[in-house]
Design an enzyme around this catalytic site. Sequence first.
Site, PDB file in Angstrom:
ATOM      1  N   ASN A   9      -0.128   6.926  19.197  1.00 51.63           N
ATOM      2  CA  ASN A   9       1.287   6.962  19.559  1.00 51.63           C
ATOM      3  C   ASN A   9       1.475   8.053  20.614  1.00 51.63           C
ATOM      4  O   ASN A   9       1.481   9.236  20.292  1.00 51.63           O
ATOM      5  CB  ASN A   9       2.105   7.275  18.286  1.00 51.63           C
ATOM      6  CG  ASN A   9       3.578   7.473  18.572  1.00 51.63           C
ATOM      7  OD1 ASN A   9       4.050   7.200  19.684  1.00 51.63           O
ATOM      8  ND2 ASN A   9       4.317   7.941  17.572  1.00 51.63           N
ATOM      9  N   LYS A  11       4.057   8.750  22.278  1.00 52.70           N
ATOM     10  CA  LYS A  11       5.437   9.278  22.320  1.00 52.70           C
ATOM     11  C   LYS A  11       5.921   9.337  23.786  1.00 52.70           C
ATOM     12  O   LYS A  11       5.524   8.482  24.577  1.00 52.70           O
ATOM     13  CB  LYS A  11       5.501  10.634  21.622  1.00 52.70           C
ATOM     14  CG  LYS A  11       4.878  10.547  20.213  1.00 52.70           C
ATOM     15  CD  LYS A  11       5.114  11.721  19.358  1.00 52.70           C
ATOM     16  CE  LYS A  11       4.410  11.493  18.020  1.00 52.70           C
ATOM     17  NZ  LYS A  11       4.672  12.547  17.054  1.00 52.70           N
ATOM     18  N   HIS A  97       9.723   5.326  12.803  1.00 51.87           N
ATOM     19  CA  HIS A  97       9.121   6.649  12.981  1.00 51.87           C
ATOM     20  C   HIS A  97      10.165   7.740  12.692  1.00 51.87           C
ATOM     21  O   HIS A  97      11.331   7.589  13.035  1.00 51.87           O
ATOM     22  CB  HIS A  97       8.578   6.788  14.402  1.00 51.87           C
ATOM     23  CG  HIS A  97       7.686   7.978  14.557  1.00 51.87           C
ATOM     24  ND1 HIS A  97       8.188   9.252  14.683  1.00 51.87           N
ATOM     25  CD2 HIS A  97       6.338   8.094  14.557  1.00 51.87           C
ATOM     26  CE1 HIS A  97       7.170  10.104  14.765  1.00 51.87           C
ATOM     27  NE2 HIS A  97       6.035   9.415  14.695  1.00 51.87           N
ATOM     28  N   GLU A  99      10.802  10.433  14.119  1.00 53.14           N
ATOM     29  CA  GLU A  99      11.521  10.931  15.299  1.00 53.14           C
ATOM     30  C   GLU A  99      12.672   9.998  15.667  1.00 53.14           C
ATOM     31  O   GLU A  99      13.719  10.438  16.119  1.00 53.14           O
ATOM     32  CB  GLU A  99      10.543  11.113  16.470  1.00 53.14           C
ATOM     33  CG  GLU A  99       9.644  12.327  16.232  1.00 53.14           C
ATOM     34  CD  GLU A  99       8.275  12.238  16.857  1.00 53.14           C
ATOM     35  OE1 GLU A  99       8.055  11.405  17.758  1.00 53.14           O
ATOM     36  OE2 GLU A  99       7.388  13.018  16.425  1.00 53.14           O
ATOM     37  N   GLU A 169       3.543   8.744   6.907  1.00 52.72           N
ATOM     38  CA  GLU A 169       3.533   9.928   7.756  1.00 52.72           C
ATOM     39  C   GLU A 169       4.437  10.995   7.143  1.00 52.72           C
ATOM     40  O   GLU A 169       5.650  10.984   7.382  1.00 52.72           O
ATOM     41  CB  GLU A 169       4.061   9.584   9.152  1.00 52.72           C
ATOM     42  CG  GLU A 169       3.236   8.560   9.895  1.00 52.72           C
ATOM     43  CD  GLU A 169       3.376   8.715  11.395  1.00 52.72           C
ATOM     44  OE1 GLU A 169       2.358   8.922  12.050  1.00 52.72           O
ATOM     45  OE2 GLU A 169       4.508   8.652  11.905  1.00 52.72           O
ATOM     46  N   GLY A 175       2.904  16.603  14.060  1.00 51.81           N
ATOM     47  CA  GLY A 175       2.931  17.553  15.173  1.00 51.81           C
ATOM     48  C   GLY A 175       2.894  19.010  14.744  1.00 51.81           C
ATOM     49  O   GLY A 175       3.156  19.897  15.549  1.00 51.81           O
ATOM     50  N   SER A 215      -0.848  14.966  12.197  1.00 51.51           N
ATOM     51  CA  SER A 215      -1.869  15.972  12.568  1.00 51.51           C
ATOM     52  C   SER A 215      -3.301  15.537  12.272  1.00 51.51           C
ATOM     53  O   SER A 215      -4.138  16.350  11.904  1.00 51.51           O
ATOM     54  CB  SER A 215      -1.559  17.317  11.901  1.00 51.51           C
ATOM     55  OG  SER A 215      -0.339  17.818  12.388  1.00 51.51           O
TER      56      SER A 215
END
Length: 254
Positions: A9, A11, A97, A99, A169, A175, A215
């Site tokens: 991904n 992003k 996701h 985000e 996730e 991240g 991560s």
Amino acid sequence: MRKKIVAGNWKMNKTFSEAEGLLFDIADLLSESRPKDVEVVVCPPAIYLELASDIAQQNDFSCGAQNLSQYDPGAYTGELSAEMVKSAGVKYVILGHSERRTYFGENDEIIAAKISQALKHDIIPIYCCGEVLQEREENRHFDVVAEQVNKALCHFANHEIRQVVIAYEPVWAIGTGKTATPAQAQEMHAYIRSLISRHYGQETAEEMSILYGGSCNPGNAAEIFEQPDVDGGLIGGASLKADDFVKIINSFKK
Ligand code: PGA
């Protein structure tokens, strides 16, 4: 046999020339070594989807989108319909996701509508779920993930759910450099599989690919992928470096 998948991904990263370079670097490294039974998916920003799907097709990997609209084509300025995404040669789409949930107000209803669009146009949704740190600390992580899975997925028919890939996730791992331990990943993946089994039966649950994301890097991927209910990974930061991404793919040993 459920499919093993490693998806990158990207992003909101990379200029056009950087994206092109990264795609060719991934293709080159994959041609040197890769496990034959792992599907590799690259999910670049939408503007590079056509370029990525062309390169992917020639190099035996797949292309995924990071989003699509919950609406049919029409007057929705700035949006991309599932039909358009499909016509660019895309096979997968990341939906749900954290985000998108946090910064773009996507809730499970919107995400469910996007999954419907993806399924209608024969795009495989990679549905992301996972708890935030406070929810884990309060020991509510199983309930949170159960609610996300139930609300976004469990109204689909059996033949539809079989098209879906789930990505667990934990938001505190995305991240942050803080990965779930292999045991934490396994525990949640087994739980998600049990939720699917409860709704759709064991056979369907056994067929579903459940990926871990958060991560993941070349140093920790092997241990995580070794877990019996982990069928691959959704890789963010480490997918922006061809070398790291392909090392992660090659850490699949089972
Ligand atoms: P990360 O991101 O690997 O950079 O933690 C994973 C993701 O957001 O899918």
